[in-house]
Motif scaffolding. Structure first.
Motif, PDB file in Angstrom:
ATOM      1  N   SER A 161     -46.926   1.480  19.218  1.00  0.00           N
ATOM      2  CA  SER A 161     -46.625   2.393  20.316  1.00  0.00           C
ATOM      3  C   SER A 161     -45.231   2.101  20.868  1.00  0.00           C
ATOM      4  CB  SER A 161     -47.676   2.258  21.418  1.00  0.00           C
ATOM      5  OG  SER A 161     -47.551   1.009  22.050  1.00  0.00           O
ATOM      6  N   GLN A 162     -44.756   3.021  21.700  1.00  0.00           N
ATOM      7  CA  GLN A 162     -43.456   2.812  22.336  1.00  0.00           C
ATOM      8  C   GLN A 162     -43.491   1.598  23.261  1.00  0.00           C
ATOM      9  OE1 GLN A 162     -42.101   6.393  24.249  1.00  0.00           O
ATOM     10  NE2 GLN A 162     -42.232   7.587  22.361  1.00  0.00           N
ATOM     11  N   ALA A 163     -44.633   1.354  23.880  1.00  0.00           N
ATOM     12  CA  ALA A 163     -44.771   0.174  24.749  1.00  0.00           C
ATOM     13  C   ALA A 163     -44.693  -1.109  23.919  1.00  0.00           C
ATOM     14  CB  ALA A 163     -46.076   0.236  25.518  1.00  0.00           C
ATOM     15  N   ASP A 164     -45.274  -1.105  22.710  1.00  0.00           N
ATOM     16  CA  ASP A 164     -45.185  -2.273  21.839  1.00  0.00           C
ATOM     17  C   ASP A 164     -43.740  -2.565  21.444  1.00  0.00           C
ATOM     18  OD1 ASP A 164     -47.937  -2.508  21.903  1.00  0.00           O
ATOM     19  OD2 ASP A 164     -48.239  -1.468  19.990  1.00  0.00           O
ATOM     20  N   GLU A 165     -42.992  -1.508  21.188  1.00  0.00           N
ATOM     21  CA  GLU A 165     -41.596  -1.653  20.776  1.00  0.00           C
ATOM     22  C   GLU A 165     -40.669  -1.953  21.956  1.00  0.00           C
ATOM     23  OE1 GLU A 165     -40.279  -1.470  17.616  1.00  0.00           O
ATOM     24  OE2 GLU A 165     -42.334  -1.381  16.860  1.00  0.00           O
ATOM     25  N   GLY A 166     -41.128  -1.680  23.176  1.00  0.00           N
ATOM     26  CA  GLY A 166     -40.300  -1.918  24.357  1.00  0.00           C
ATOM     27  C   GLY A 166     -39.256  -0.843  24.577  1.00  0.00           C
ATOM     28  N   ASP A 167     -39.444   0.318  23.982  1.00  0.00           N
ATOM     29  CA  ASP A 167     -38.479   1.413  24.100  1.00  0.00           C
ATOM     30  C   ASP A 167     -39.234   2.701  24.403  1.00  0.00           C
ATOM     31  OD1 ASP A 167     -36.147   2.911  24.005  1.00  0.00           O
ATOM     32  OD2 ASP A 167     -36.272   3.192  21.832  1.00  0.00           O
ATOM     33  N   VAL A 168     -39.567   2.911  25.686  1.00  0.00           N
ATOM     34  CA  VAL A 168     -40.327   4.081  26.098  1.00  0.00           C
ATOM     35  C   VAL A 168     -39.354   5.194  26.454  1.00  0.00           C
ATOM     36  CG1 VAL A 168     -42.016   4.993  27.725  1.00  0.00           C
ATOM     37  CG2 VAL A 168     -42.200   2.627  26.935  1.00  0.00           C
ATOM     38  N   THR A 169     -39.484   6.332  25.774  1.00  0.00           N
ATOM     39  CA  THR A 169     -38.643   7.488  26.047  1.00  0.00           C
ATOM     40  C   THR A 169     -39.122   8.162  27.323  1.00  0.00           C
ATOM     41  OG1 THR A 169     -38.340   7.794  23.680  1.00  0.00           O
ATOM     42  CG2 THR A 169     -37.774   9.651  25.094  1.00  0.00           C
ATOM     43  N   LEU A 170     -38.193   8.519  28.173  1.00  0.00           N
ATOM     44  CA  LEU A 170     -38.517   9.152  29.437  1.00  0.00           C
ATOM     45  C   LEU A 170     -39.263  10.460  29.196  1.00  0.00           C
ATOM     46  CD1 LEU A 170     -38.156   8.948  32.507  1.00  0.00           C
ATOM     47  CD2 LEU A 170     -36.097  10.342  32.267  1.00  0.00           C
ATOM     48  N   THR A 178     -42.441  10.639  28.055  1.00  0.00           N
ATOM     49  CA  THR A 178     -43.516  10.483  27.075  1.00  0.00           C
ATOM     50  C   THR A 178     -44.486   9.417  27.539  1.00  0.00           C
ATOM     51  OG1 THR A 178     -42.312   8.820  25.790  1.00  0.00           O
ATOM     52  CG2 THR A 178     -41.995  11.124  25.150  1.00  0.00           C
ATOM     53  N   ALA A 179     -45.660   9.422  26.951  1.00  0.00           N
ATOM     54  CA  ALA A 179     -46.662   8.408  27.289  1.00  0.00           C
ATOM     55  C   ALA A 179     -46.267   7.071  26.669  1.00  0.00           C
ATOM     56  CB  ALA A 179     -48.025   8.839  26.775  1.00  0.00           C
ATOM     57  N   HIS A 180     -46.672   5.993  27.312  1.00  0.00           N
ATOM     58  CA  HIS A 180     -46.378   4.659  26.778  1.00  0.00           C
ATOM     59  C   HIS A 180     -47.076   4.432  25.445  1.00  0.00           C
ATOM     60  CE1 HIS A 180     -44.322   3.301  30.370  1.00  0.00           C
ATOM     61  NE2 HIS A 180     -45.310   3.800  31.111  1.00  0.00           N
ATOM     62  N   SER A 181     -48.188   5.132  25.237  1.00  0.00           N
ATOM     63  CA  SER A 181     -48.957   4.939  24.008  1.00  0.00           C
ATOM     64  C   SER A 181     -48.504   5.837  22.868  1.00  0.00           C
ATOM     65  CB  SER A 181     -50.433   5.193  24.294  1.00  0.00           C
ATOM     66  OG  SER A 181     -50.613   6.519  24.771  1.00  0.00           O
ATOM     67  N   ALA A 182     -47.457   6.628  23.064  1.00  0.00           N
ATOM     68  CA  ALA A 182     -46.944   7.496  22.002  1.00  0.00           C
ATOM     69  C   ALA A 182     -46.376   6.648  20.871  1.00  0.00           C
ATOM     70  CB  ALA A 182     -45.872   8.424  22.553  1.00  0.00           C
ATOM     71  N   PRO A 183     -46.498   7.109  19.634  1.00  0.00           N
ATOM     72  CA  PRO A 183     -45.968   6.326  18.513  1.00  0.00           C
ATOM     73  C   PRO A 183     -44.454   6.147  18.615  1.00  0.00           C
ATOM     74  CG  PRO A 183     -47.155   8.267  17.719  1.00  0.00           C
ATOM     75  CD  PRO A 183     -47.154   8.331  19.190  1.00  0.00           C
ATOM     76  N   ALA A 184     -43.986   4.969  18.239  1.00  0.00           N
ATOM     77  CA  ALA A 184     -42.555   4.686  18.319  1.00  0.00           C
ATOM     78  C   ALA A 184     -41.811   5.332  17.155  1.00  0.00           C
ATOM     79  CB  ALA A 184     -42.325   3.183  18.333  1.00  0.00           C
ATOM     80  N   HIS A 185     -42.249   5.090  15.958  1.00  0.00           N
ATOM     81  CA  HIS A 185     -41.591   5.634  14.763  1.00  0.00           C
ATOM     82  C   HIS A 185     -42.682   6.185  13.851  1.00  0.00           C
ATOM     83  CE1 HIS A 185     -37.946   3.667  16.052  1.00  0.00           C
ATOM     84  NE2 HIS A 185     -38.628   2.534  16.175  1.00  0.00           N
ATOM     85  N   PHE A 186     -43.043   7.427  14.062  1.00  0.00           N
ATOM     86  CA  PHE A 186     -44.137   8.026  13.286  1.00  0.00           C
ATOM     87  C   PHE A 186     -43.596   8.590  11.982  1.00  0.00           C
ATOM     88  CE2 PHE A 186     -46.946  11.556  12.113  1.00  0.00           C
ATOM     89  CZ  PHE A 186     -48.132  10.856  12.023  1.00  0.00           C
ATOM     90  N   ARG A 187     -44.173   8.124  10.872  1.00  0.00           N
ATOM     91  CA  ARG A 187     -43.838   8.659   9.551  1.00  0.00           C
ATOM     92  C   ARG A 187     -45.151   9.054   8.888  1.00  0.00           C
ATOM     93  NH1 ARG A 187     -40.716   4.870   6.016  1.00  0.00           N
ATOM     94  NH2 ARG A 187     -42.640   3.774   6.291  1.00  0.00           N
ATOM     95  N   PHE A 188     -45.267  10.322   8.545  1.00  0.00           N
ATOM     96  CA  PHE A 188     -46.523  10.818   7.994  1.00  0.00           C
ATOM     97  C   PHE A 188     -46.673  10.534   6.504  1.00  0.00           C
ATOM     98  CE2 PHE A 188     -49.424  14.188   6.478  1.00  0.00           C
ATOM     99  CZ  PHE A 188     -50.536  13.810   7.206  1.00  0.00           C
ATOM    100  N   SER A 189     -45.587  10.372   5.803  1.00  0.00           N
ATOM    101  CA  SER A 189     -45.646  10.202   4.350  1.00  0.00           C
ATOM    102  C   SER A 189     -46.512   9.015   3.901  1.00  0.00           C
ATOM    103  CB  SER A 189     -44.234  10.076   3.787  1.00  0.00           C
ATOM    104  OG  SER A 189     -44.264   9.920   2.404  1.00  0.00           O
TER     105      SER A 189
END
Length: 93
Positions: free
Chosen positions: A28-37, A39-50
């Motif tokens: 999550s963005q909270a795990d990475e320490g980089d929360v985008t203004l 968005t939720a803290h639990s949103a994926p930081a770098h989502f890759r579907f492949s």
């Protein structure tokens, strides 16, 4: 089993496996320490579907192969599952 039936069963297995595999290795963005203004803290930081798509497809193919082995090669069907259930009898009043 026809092509349409096999495809429908594989499609259902694929969706169930997708929702099982989706949280694996998710950060999550909270795990990475980089929360985008905004968005939720639990949103994926770098989502890759492949990688998720290919992992889901591989696991689904294995599960579908096991299903085919049991039904086509083994000769079992969903009607045979009733034999595995206990014999329930109504309670006497």
């Amino acid at each position: 089993m026809g092509f349409g039936t096999g495809f429908a069963i594989y499609f259902i297995i694929w969706w169930v496996v997708l929702f099982t595999v989706l949280p694996f290795s998710a950060r999550s963005q909270a795990d990475e320490g980089d929360v985008t203004l905004g968005t939720a803290h639990s949103a994926p930081a770098h989502f890759r579907f492949s990688p998720i798509f290919w992992r889901t497809t591989l696991i689904s193919a294995v599960v579908f192969g096991a299903y085919l082995a049991v039904t086509v090669l083994g000769g079992y069907s969903l009607d045979d599952l009733i034999v595995l259930s206990p014999d329930f009898k109504p309670a006497a009043n």
